[in-house]
Design an enzyme around this catalytic site. Structure first.
Site, PDB file in Angstrom:
ATOM      1  N   LYS A 178      38.699  41.015  41.108  1.00  0.00           N
ATOM      2  CA  LYS A 178      39.249  42.256  41.616  1.00  0.00           C
ATOM      3  C   LYS A 178      39.419  43.237  40.456  1.00  0.00           C
ATOM      4  O   LYS A 178      39.520  42.762  39.327  1.00  0.00           O
ATOM      5  CB  LYS A 178      40.521  41.976  42.396  1.00  0.00           C
ATOM      6  CG  LYS A 178      41.845  42.047  41.644  1.00  0.00           C
ATOM      7  CD  LYS A 178      42.990  41.722  42.547  1.00  0.00           C
ATOM      8  CE  LYS A 178      44.005  42.818  42.563  1.00  0.00           C
ATOM      9  NZ  LYS A 178      45.005  42.793  41.507  1.00  0.00           N
ATOM     10  N   LYS A 212      45.952  29.259  45.163  1.00  0.00           N
ATOM     11  CA  LYS A 212      47.275  28.638  45.144  1.00  0.00           C
ATOM     12  C   LYS A 212      47.333  27.542  46.200  1.00  0.00           C
ATOM     13  O   LYS A 212      46.973  27.770  47.352  1.00  0.00           O
ATOM     14  CB  LYS A 212      48.367  29.683  45.422  1.00  0.00           C
ATOM     15  CG  LYS A 212      48.480  30.767  44.347  1.00  0.00           C
ATOM     16  CD  LYS A 212      49.567  31.765  44.698  1.00  0.00           C
ATOM     17  CE  LYS A 212      49.491  33.021  43.844  1.00  0.00           C
ATOM     18  NZ  LYS A 212      49.930  32.862  42.477  1.00  0.00           N
ATOM     19  N   GLU A 246      58.240  40.586  42.640  1.00  0.00           N
ATOM     20  CA  GLU A 246      58.068  40.195  41.235  1.00  0.00           C
ATOM     21  C   GLU A 246      59.213  40.728  40.392  1.00  0.00           C
ATOM     22  O   GLU A 246      59.762  41.799  40.699  1.00  0.00           O
ATOM     23  CB  GLU A 246      56.756  40.778  40.692  1.00  0.00           C
ATOM     24  CG  GLU A 246      55.536  40.294  41.427  1.00  0.00           C
ATOM     25  CD  GLU A 246      54.269  40.792  40.762  1.00  0.00           C
ATOM     26  OE1 GLU A 246      53.667  40.015  40.015  1.00  0.00           O
ATOM     27  OE2 GLU A 246      53.899  41.955  40.965  1.00  0.00           O
ATOM     28  N   ASP A 265      46.908  47.302  44.274  1.00  0.00           N
ATOM     29  CA  ASP A 265      46.963  46.105  43.431  1.00  0.00           C
ATOM     30  C   ASP A 265      47.193  44.838  44.250  1.00  0.00           C
ATOM     31  O   ASP A 265      46.664  43.778  43.933  1.00  0.00           O
ATOM     32  CB  ASP A 265      48.111  46.289  42.417  1.00  0.00           C
ATOM     33  CG  ASP A 265      48.101  45.245  41.313  1.00  0.00           C
ATOM     34  OD1 ASP A 265      47.005  44.812  40.928  1.00  0.00           O
ATOM     35  OD2 ASP A 265      49.190  44.892  40.815  1.00  0.00           O
ATOM     36  N   HIS A 270      45.621  40.428  48.103  1.00  0.00           N
ATOM     37  CA  HIS A 270      46.480  39.237  48.164  1.00  0.00           C
ATOM     38  C   HIS A 270      47.305  39.163  49.463  1.00  0.00           C
ATOM     39  O   HIS A 270      47.335  38.143  50.135  1.00  0.00           O
ATOM     40  CB  HIS A 270      47.459  39.214  46.984  1.00  0.00           C
ATOM     41  CG  HIS A 270      46.792  39.329  45.650  1.00  0.00           C
ATOM     42  ND1 HIS A 270      45.552  38.805  45.383  1.00  0.00           N
ATOM     43  CD2 HIS A 270      47.198  39.916  44.496  1.00  0.00           C
ATOM     44  CE1 HIS A 270      45.237  39.049  44.115  1.00  0.00           C
ATOM     45  NE2 HIS A 270      46.206  39.726  43.566  1.00  0.00           N
TER      46      HIS A 270
END
Ligand code: BG6
Length: 521
Positions: A178, A212, A246, A265, A270
């Site tokens: 990405k 993940k 985050e 982003d 995601h």
């Protein structure tokens, strides 16, 4: 699936019976860069420790910097050692000298300019030599660990040098990092350019969230258990919250982040992958295309935003100064390489609806942000309240709803919250939790998250990679938001304090519907 539970890849295809990937040469463009050092080579090292790589594996670094193969290997050895026992996001258990030596014997470096056709000619000659002398069999995995402005030209050069041509049994694959475009138009352009030199099956668009374990487990939870799927629809689910919070700020990435922002982003990539895994229909098989078709289908069912809903149902925020994890931090506008009057968002929240039979009327609330109070990525599914209270004298308002929370990171696991009677002569309800923690059942492997993804590229399993239509449907959904934001600049930035839970408008977004975010603390 049960048979495959021991393998790194979710659904391995071409690996040997002993779980080793087939012979190949992996070419790392950007071999002297940060991504190589931080993630790709550590992941290959971990694969070497697990003996997942073929004896006929070769790694070729390509970069502009002039250095010998020995210097390249030595530099990377230093970085690997830094990960040992590191308390950071990525760590490796202990330095395994034998595995590192095994890998370094297979590493070579080619100096070259990505824009110069000569680089690809010498790379081609180098690869042909590896085929002859090291048994790589013409299988090449090109990894673009480079700035996105070089994606198109690098792929075109590879094509011109005939390095993408698959002949006989050999395969040629290209991994693209990405950002895959900055908006719908640029993503379409990038796709069409890439597909001039490659067939779709040769393109591996990587999204590290899909590496993940806990993200991969969403499919297992939903489709390998008879218990949950019957409840997984509008009849039983009130709403879903997806959070990627985050504590980090933009750190040294101001230049990149200024032109990117939280939505580009995190969201079309995601977060939409988490959304797709949560909301997709069951695929007819775990074949890569069957899974990816279902993901695209659900993303395409997202009710399109228009300018009005983009402003009403989407919240953007930017952090001011504050304190994160006990340490004072500065405002986004004071970060290096950030404009003092920047309008870039560091927080995003939205409400979206999926217009299909399963999810009609069930809102999905998404949020992501930097410098928040706690690092947590989770999918929280809120079930309907019990239809009426049997417990006379017990205030129904105090009966908490059932939540199923899929904790992606940290503290990976799944919990189910429900009501229980507190011991005692009167009926008093308490919320209790049935908790599955990964670490109590399994030995959690320390890794970069790239191990499975790299292994899958080598074995030809594209299930965890994004197909062209997945990427485009993500951008198609957020494009009206980008357009609305372009026309309507934020008036209140910075609008949340670092270390908090985001802007007040994000709370109002749910309060409007009589709901609330799960607390981040
Ligand atoms: C990256 C984003 O893709 O994902 C970063 O560019 C973000 O800004 C990161 O911090 C989050 O990934 P993880 O694995 O740390 O949750």
């Amino acid at each position: 699936m049960t048979e495959q539970s021991g393998a790194s890849g979710l659904f391995p295809q071409e690996g040997d019976a002993d779980g080793k990937a087939p012979p190949c040469a992996m070419v790392l463009f950007g071999g002297a860069g940060d991504l190589t050092k931080r993630l790709v080579v550590p992941a290959l090292y971990n694969l070497a420790v697990e003996k997942r790589l073929s004896d006929n594996f070769q790694l070729v670094g390509v970069d502009l910097v002039s250095k010998s193969s020995q210097e390249w290997r030595d530099g990377l050895a230093g970085s690997i050692k830094e990960f040992v026992g590191a308390e950071g996001e990525y760590e490796i258990n202990k330095f395994d000298e034998a595995a590192w030596n095994w890998l370094t014997q297979r590493m070579s470096y080619v100096q070259g300019d990505l824009n110069d056709p000569e680089t690809y000619r010498s790379l081609g000659a180098h690869l042909a030599g590896l085929d002859r002398n090291c048994g790589t069999r013409g299988n090449y995995l090109f990894y673009l660990a480079i700035a996105d402005r070089f994606f198109c030209s690098t792929v075109a050069h590879l094509g011109e040098a005939s390095l993408t041509k698959e002949e006989g049994d050999c395969w040629r694959r290209v991994v693209i990092e990405k950002p895959f475009g900055h908006d719908l138009a640029s993503a379409k352009h990038l796709n069409s350019e890439v597909l001039k030199s490659l067939a779709e099956h040769q393109v591996y668009r990587i999204d590290h969230f899909l590496g993940k374990e806990t993200v991969q487990n969403i499919m297992v939870l939903r489709f390998a258990n008879g218990l949950f799927e019957p409840l997984w629809n509008r009849d039983h689910i009130d709403h879903v919250q997806i959070t990627a919070a985050e504590t980090v700020g933009v750190e040294r990435r101001g230049k990149f982040y200024e032109i990117t922002g939280a939505m580009r982003d995190m969201v079309p990539n995601h977060i939409f992958q988490l959304l797709a895994m949560t909301a997709m229909e069951p695929p007819i098989s775990f074949d890569a295309d069957a899974v990816r078709a279902k993901k695209t289908e659900v993303l395409e069912a997202i009710r399109p935003f228009d300018e009005i809903s983009a402003l009403k149902d989407v919240v953007r925020g930017q952090y001011g100064a504050g304190s994160v994890l006990g340490a004072p931090v500065q405002a986004y506008r004071h970060e290096p390489d950030v404009a003092y009057d920047s309008n870039t968002e560091t927080y995003f929240a939205c409400k979206l609806m999926i217009d299909n039979w399963r999810w009609s009327g069930v809102p999905f609330y998404l949020r992501t942000g930097k410098h928040l109070t706690r690092r947590t990525t989770e999918i929280a599914v809120r079930f309907h309240q019990a239809p009426f209270t049997l417990f006379r004298g017990t205030d129904v308002e105090k009966m908490n709803p059932n939540w199923m929370v899929l904790r992606i990171q940290p503290d990976e696991g799944i919990s189910l919250e429900f009501a229980a009677k507190q011991p005692g002569p009167t009926v008093k309800l308490s919320t209790v939790s049935m908790d599955f923690a990964y670490k109590t059942y399994f030995k959690m492997q320390h890794g970069t998250g790239y191990e499975t993804l790299l292994y899958d590229c080598m074995t030809g399993d594209a299930t965890l990679f994004k197909r062209e239509d997945n990427v485009l449907s993500g951008w198609r959904t957020v494009q009206p938001i980008l357009d609305a934001w372009e026309k309507n600049k934020p008036a209140d930035f910075p609008n949340y304090a670092s270390g908090g839970s985001g802007p007040a408008a994000a709370d109002e977004l749910l309060a409007r519907d009589g709901r609330y975010w799960r607390p981040l603390v």
